[in-house]
Design an enzyme around this catalytic site. Structure first.
Site, mmCIF file in Angstrom:
data_model
loop_
_atom_site.group_PDB
_atom_site.id
_atom_site.type_symbol
_atom_site.label_atom_id
_atom_site.label_comp_id
_atom_site.label_asym_id
_atom_site.label_seq_id
_atom_site.Cartn_x
_atom_site.Cartn_y
_atom_site.Cartn_z
ATOM 1 N N GLY A 10 48.399 63.730 10.206
ATOM 2 C CA GLY A 10 47.452 64.847 10.262
ATOM 3 C C GLY A 10 46.689 64.966 11.563
ATOM 4 O O GLY A 10 45.623 65.588 11.598
ATOM 5 N N SER A 11 47.233 64.438 12.661
ATOM 6 C CA SER A 11 46.490 64.575 13.925
ATOM 7 C C SER A 11 46.470 66.031 14.376
ATOM 8 O O SER A 11 45.489 66.479 14.979
ATOM 9 C CB SER A 11 47.060 63.660 15.014
ATOM 10 N N ASN A 12 47.515 66.785 14.087
ATOM 11 C CA ASN A 12 47.498 68.213 14.444
ATOM 12 C C ASN A 12 46.557 68.995 13.533
ATOM 13 O O ASN A 12 45.874 69.915 13.979
ATOM 14 C CB ASN A 12 48.911 68.805 14.421
ATOM 15 N N LYS A 27 63.597 73.979 -5.373
ATOM 16 C CA LYS A 27 62.686 74.401 -4.297
ATOM 17 C C LYS A 27 62.028 75.735 -4.663
ATOM 18 O O LYS A 27 60.828 75.931 -4.443
ATOM 19 C CB LYS A 27 63.481 74.541 -2.995
ATOM 20 N N MET A 71 57.466 67.969 6.803
ATOM 21 C CA MET A 71 58.860 67.619 7.030
ATOM 22 C C MET A 71 59.763 68.134 5.902
ATOM 23 O O MET A 71 60.513 67.390 5.284
ATOM 24 C CB MET A 71 58.993 66.092 7.194
ATOM 25 N N ARG A 72 59.673 69.430 5.656
ATOM 26 C CA ARG A 72 60.439 70.033 4.564
ATOM 27 C C ARG A 72 60.835 71.436 4.996
ATOM 28 O O ARG A 72 60.056 72.121 5.659
ATOM 29 C CB ARG A 72 59.515 70.085 3.336
ATOM 30 N N ASN A 89 55.263 76.775 13.167
ATOM 31 C CA ASN A 89 55.483 75.327 13.147
ATOM 32 C C ASN A 89 55.302 74.778 14.549
ATOM 33 O O ASN A 89 55.529 75.488 15.533
ATOM 34 C CB ASN A 89 56.916 75.051 12.682
ATOM 35 N N HIS A 119 56.608 71.572 16.997
ATOM 36 C CA HIS A 119 57.670 70.562 17.048
ATOM 37 C C HIS A 119 57.611 69.851 18.398
ATOM 38 O O HIS A 119 57.463 70.505 19.435
ATOM 39 C CB HIS A 119 59.034 71.240 16.848
HETATM 40 C C1 GAR Z 1 53.915 66.144 15.163
HETATM 41 O O1 GAR Z 1 54.298 65.533 16.368
HETATM 42 C C2 GAR Z 1 54.739 67.387 14.905
HETATM 43 O O2 GAR Z 1 55.100 68.055 16.070
HETATM 44 C C3 GAR Z 1 55.954 66.808 14.216
HETATM 45 O O3 GAR Z 1 55.421 65.846 13.352
HETATM 46 C C4 GAR Z 1 54.274 65.262 13.966
HETATM 47 C C5 GAR Z 1 53.165 65.213 12.953
HETATM 48 O O4 GAR Z 1 52.070 64.487 13.451
HETATM 49 N N1 GAR Z 1 56.715 67.803 13.536
HETATM 50 C C6 GAR Z 1 58.043 67.790 13.461
HETATM 51 O O5 GAR Z 1 58.727 66.905 13.920
HETATM 52 C C7 GAR Z 1 58.639 68.994 12.760
HETATM 53 N N2 GAR Z 1 60.045 68.938 12.806
HETATM 54 P P1 GAR Z 1 50.636 64.635 12.802
HETATM 55 O O6 GAR Z 1 50.786 64.407 11.284
HETATM 56 O O7 GAR Z 1 49.837 63.538 13.442
HETATM 57 O O8 GAR Z 1 50.131 66.002 13.109
#
Ligand code: GAR
Length: 187
Positions: free
Chosen positions: A14-16, A64, A89-90, A106, A108
């Site tokens: 959850g840092s984002n 789903k 991640m879904r 999203n 990435h």
């Molecule tokens: C992030 O780096 C995001 O870009 C990536 O998961 C991480 C989640 O980090 N997303 C993907 O790879 C999507 N395919 P967070 O939970 O610390 O935000």
């Protein structure tokens, strides 16, 4: 003018999510965190910010379409019009995509279309590329596909470790994602 209501979908740290919540001039209100992983630390972060959490276990639904129908009902009930995927991640299916057409984005950690899917940073690091980066994009039914909104490059340094590269990529994510969100609000 009423404030745009948004939901963040996350499965992990959850840092984002935190970076979005910490943006002082965020032009929307995050009214829901949707999490598909029991025990994910993003849930604690949401509680800290007072954001209601909708936790669900995809395995307890027959399909789903069934769990997405529940999500759509809850999202609409909360007045959500935008969805920000932040480490969710879904893959989204038609039920969710049709209910929120052009309103799901999203982030990435690569320059898509390079290195989609899981562990994009590790994939880039082991491949030996000199540059990778971050992409924000609208989603479709693919894995990290859909129209690109913004990209920013991050150089892979000769002295890099995967951890060091990850830190620089995530620093870019935490600045870029809230900026892009603000640009999109009102559209
Ligand atoms: C992030 O780096 C995001 O870009 C990536 O998961 C991480 C989640 O980090 N997303 C993907 O790879 C999507 N395919 P967070 O939970 O610390 O935000």
């Amino acid at each position: 003018m009423s404030v745009v209501k948004a939901a963040v979908f996350a499965s992990g740290t959850g840092s984002n999510f935190q970076a979005i919540m910490e943006k002082s001039d965020l032009r929307c209100e995050v009214v829901l965190l949707v999490c598909d992983k029991q025990g994910a630390s993003v849930v604690e972060k949401a509680e800290k910010y007072g954001v209601p959490v909708l936790e669900f276990n995809p395995k307890s639904f027959a399909s789903k379409a069934e769990y997405e129908a529940l999500l759509v009902e809850k999202l609409m009930g909360a007045g959500v019009t935008w969805i920000f995927l932040a480490g969710y991640m879904r893959i989204a299916g038609p039920t969710l995509l049709q209910a929120f057409e052009n309103k799901i984005i999203n982030i990435h950690p690569s320059l898509l279309p390079d290195f989609p899917g899981k562990d994009a940073i590790g994939q880039a690091f082991t491949s030996g590329v000199g540059t990778t980066g971050v992409t924000v994009h609208y989603i479709d039914e693919g894995i990290d596909t859909g129209p690109i909104i913004a990209q920013e490059s991050v150089d892979v340094l000769p002295s890099d470790t995967e951890e060091a590269l990850k830190k620089r990529i995530q620093d870019v994510e935490h600045r870029l994602y809230p900026e892009v969100i603000n640009q999109l609000m009102g559209k």
